[in-house]
Motif scaffolding. Structure first.
Motif, PDB file in Angstrom:
ATOM      1  N   GLY A 274       1.618   6.023  -7.081  1.00  0.00           N
ATOM      2  CA  GLY A 274       0.406   7.099  -7.712  1.00  0.00           C
ATOM      3  C   GLY A 274       0.707   8.276  -7.386  1.00  0.00           C
ATOM      4  N   THR A 275       1.206   8.977  -6.183  1.00  0.00           N
ATOM      5  CA  THR A 275       1.555  10.392  -6.136  1.00  0.00           C
ATOM      6  C   THR A 275       2.658  10.939  -7.025  1.00  0.00           C
TER       7      THR A 275
ATOM      8  N   CYS B 123       0.765  11.290 -10.435  1.00  0.00           N
ATOM      9  CA  CYS B 123      -0.150  12.147 -10.546  1.00  0.00           C
ATOM     10  C   CYS B 123       0.649  13.667 -10.779  1.00  0.00           C
TER      11      CYS B 123
ATOM     12  N   GLY C 139       2.404   1.570  -3.347  1.00  0.00           N
ATOM     13  CA  GLY C 139       1.590   1.990  -4.252  1.00  0.00           C
ATOM     14  C   GLY C 139       1.148   3.470  -4.224  1.00  0.00           C
ATOM     15  N   CYS C 140       1.103   3.975  -3.093  1.00  0.00           N
ATOM     16  CA  CYS C 140       0.431   5.481  -2.787  1.00  0.00           C
ATOM     17  C   CYS C 140       1.764   6.235  -3.255  1.00  0.00           C
ATOM     18  N   ILE C 141       3.050   5.839  -3.015  1.00  0.00           N
ATOM     19  CA  ILE C 141       4.190   6.533  -3.498  1.00  0.00           C
ATOM     20  C   ILE C 141       4.170   6.785  -5.114  1.00  0.00           C
TER      21      ILE C 141
ATOM     22  N   THR D 287       0.917  -1.316   0.110  1.00  0.00           N
ATOM     23  CA  THR D 287       0.073  -0.071   0.066  1.00  0.00           C
ATOM     24  C   THR D 287       0.728   1.320  -0.116  1.00  0.00           C
ATOM     25  N   GLY D 288       1.666   1.334   0.921  1.00  0.00           N
ATOM     26  CA  GLY D 288       2.696   2.302   0.806  1.00  0.00           C
ATOM     27  C   GLY D 288       3.572   2.659  -0.411  1.00  0.00           C
TER      28      GLY D 288
END
Length: 109
Positions: free
Chosen positions: A20-21, A24, A16-18, A13-14
Protein backbone atom coordinates in the motif's frame (compact mmCIF):
# COMPACT_ATOMS: atom_id res chain seq x y z
CA UNK A 1 -1.15 -19.18 29.56
CA UNK A 2 1.09 -20.58 26.90
CA UNK A 3 -1.07 -19.58 23.94
CA UNK A 4 0.59 -19.46 20.57
CA UNK A 5 -0.33 -16.57 18.32
CA UNK A 6 -1.07 -17.14 14.68
CA UNK A 7 1.64 -15.20 12.78
CA UNK A 8 0.01 -15.42 9.34
CA UNK A 9 -2.32 -12.40 9.84
CA UNK A 10 0.60 -10.30 11.10
CA UNK A 11 2.74 -11.24 8.10
CA UNK A 12 -0.08 -10.53 5.66
CA UNK A 13 -0.76 -7.17 7.33
CA UNK A 14 2.91 -6.21 7.04
CA UNK A 15 3.07 -7.18 3.36
CA UNK A 16 -0.19 -5.31 2.70
CA UNK A 17 1.16 -2.17 4.40
CA UNK A 18 4.35 -2.27 2.34
CA UNK A 19 2.46 -2.76 -0.93
CA UNK A 20 0.00 0.00 0.00
CA UNK A 21 2.82 2.42 0.82
CA UNK A 22 4.67 1.69 -2.43
CA UNK A 23 1.41 2.09 -4.37
CA UNK A 24 0.67 5.48 -2.79
CA UNK A 25 4.22 6.74 -3.37
CA UNK A 26 4.05 5.64 -7.02
CA UNK A 27 0.59 7.17 -7.55
CA UNK A 28 1.63 10.60 -6.22
CA UNK A 29 4.90 10.62 -8.19
CA UNK A 30 7.37 10.15 -5.35
CA UNK A 31 8.45 6.77 -6.71
CA UNK A 32 9.49 6.17 -10.31
CA UNK A 33 10.34 2.82 -11.84
CA UNK A 34 13.02 3.57 -14.45
CA UNK A 35 12.91 1.77 -17.78
CA UNK A 36 15.91 1.25 -20.07
CA UNK A 37 14.41 3.60 -22.67
CA UNK A 38 14.34 6.41 -20.08
CA UNK A 39 18.14 6.64 -20.03
CA UNK A 40 20.19 8.59 -22.53
CA UNK A 41 23.73 7.36 -22.95
CA UNK A 42 26.62 9.80 -22.88
CA UNK A 43 27.88 8.25 -26.10
CA UNK A 44 24.96 9.91 -27.87
CA UNK A 45 26.56 13.31 -27.23
CA UNK A 46 29.81 14.63 -28.65
CA UNK A 47 31.63 17.80 -27.71
CA UNK A 48 32.84 19.89 -30.63
CA UNK A 49 35.99 21.75 -29.67
CA UNK A 50 36.00 25.24 -31.08
CA UNK A 51 39.33 26.40 -32.42
CA UNK A 52 39.72 30.07 -33.41
CA UNK A 53 39.85 30.45 -37.18
CA UNK A 54 38.44 26.99 -37.97
CA UNK A 55 34.92 26.36 -39.18
CA UNK A 56 32.77 23.50 -37.98
CA UNK A 57 29.42 22.30 -39.21
CA UNK A 58 26.36 21.51 -37.13
CA UNK A 59 22.83 20.56 -38.10
CA UNK A 60 20.32 23.38 -38.50
CA UNK A 61 17.65 21.35 -36.70
CA UNK A 62 17.95 21.66 -32.89
CA UNK A 63 18.27 18.62 -30.61
CA UNK A 64 15.30 17.25 -28.68
CA UNK A 65 17.07 18.07 -25.40
CA UNK A 66 17.32 21.46 -23.71
CA UNK A 67 20.03 22.17 -21.12
CA UNK A 68 19.70 24.39 -18.08
CA UNK A 69 22.10 25.27 -15.29
CA UNK A 70 20.50 24.31 -11.96
CA UNK A 71 22.54 24.69 -8.77
CA UNK A 72 25.75 24.66 -10.80
CA UNK A 73 25.00 21.35 -12.56
CA UNK A 74 24.03 20.96 -16.23
CA UNK A 75 20.57 19.35 -16.40
CA UNK A 76 19.08 18.09 -19.68
CA UNK A 77 15.34 18.15 -20.30
CA UNK A 78 13.80 16.10 -23.12
CA UNK A 79 11.22 18.07 -25.10
CA UNK A 80 9.69 14.99 -26.74
CA UNK A 81 9.05 12.86 -23.63
CA UNK A 82 7.33 14.92 -20.94
CA UNK A 83 8.93 14.67 -17.53
CA UNK A 84 12.16 13.06 -18.74
CA UNK A 85 15.22 14.87 -17.45
CA UNK A 86 18.71 13.97 -16.36
CA UNK A 87 22.10 15.24 -15.31
CA UNK A 88 24.89 15.22 -17.89
CA UNK A 89 27.82 13.15 -16.60
CA UNK A 90 31.20 12.12 -17.98
CA UNK A 91 32.59 8.59 -18.28
CA UNK A 92 33.44 8.53 -14.54
CA UNK A 93 29.82 9.41 -13.59
CA UNK A 94 30.93 12.91 -12.50
CA UNK A 95 28.35 15.64 -13.11
CA UNK A 96 29.19 18.30 -15.68
CA UNK A 97 29.16 21.63 -13.86
CA UNK A 98 28.14 24.95 -15.37
CA UNK A 99 28.70 28.55 -14.45
CA UNK A 100 25.33 30.12 -15.29
CA UNK A 101 25.43 32.61 -18.14
CA UNK A 102 29.16 33.26 -17.88
CA UNK A 103 31.57 32.04 -20.54
CA UNK A 104 34.49 30.03 -19.09
CA UNK A 105 37.76 31.93 -19.26
CA UNK A 106 41.24 30.46 -19.61
CA UNK A 107 43.29 30.85 -16.43
CA UNK A 108 46.36 33.07 -16.74
CA UNK A 109 49.59 31.41 -15.45
Amino acid sequence: MSEERNAIPLILTGIGCILGTVGCLWYYGYLHFAKPEDALLLSEFTMLKTVPGEDYKIALEPAAEVAQCIDGVLVLFDTEQKGLSGVLVNGSKQAVHCMGQETPQQLQP
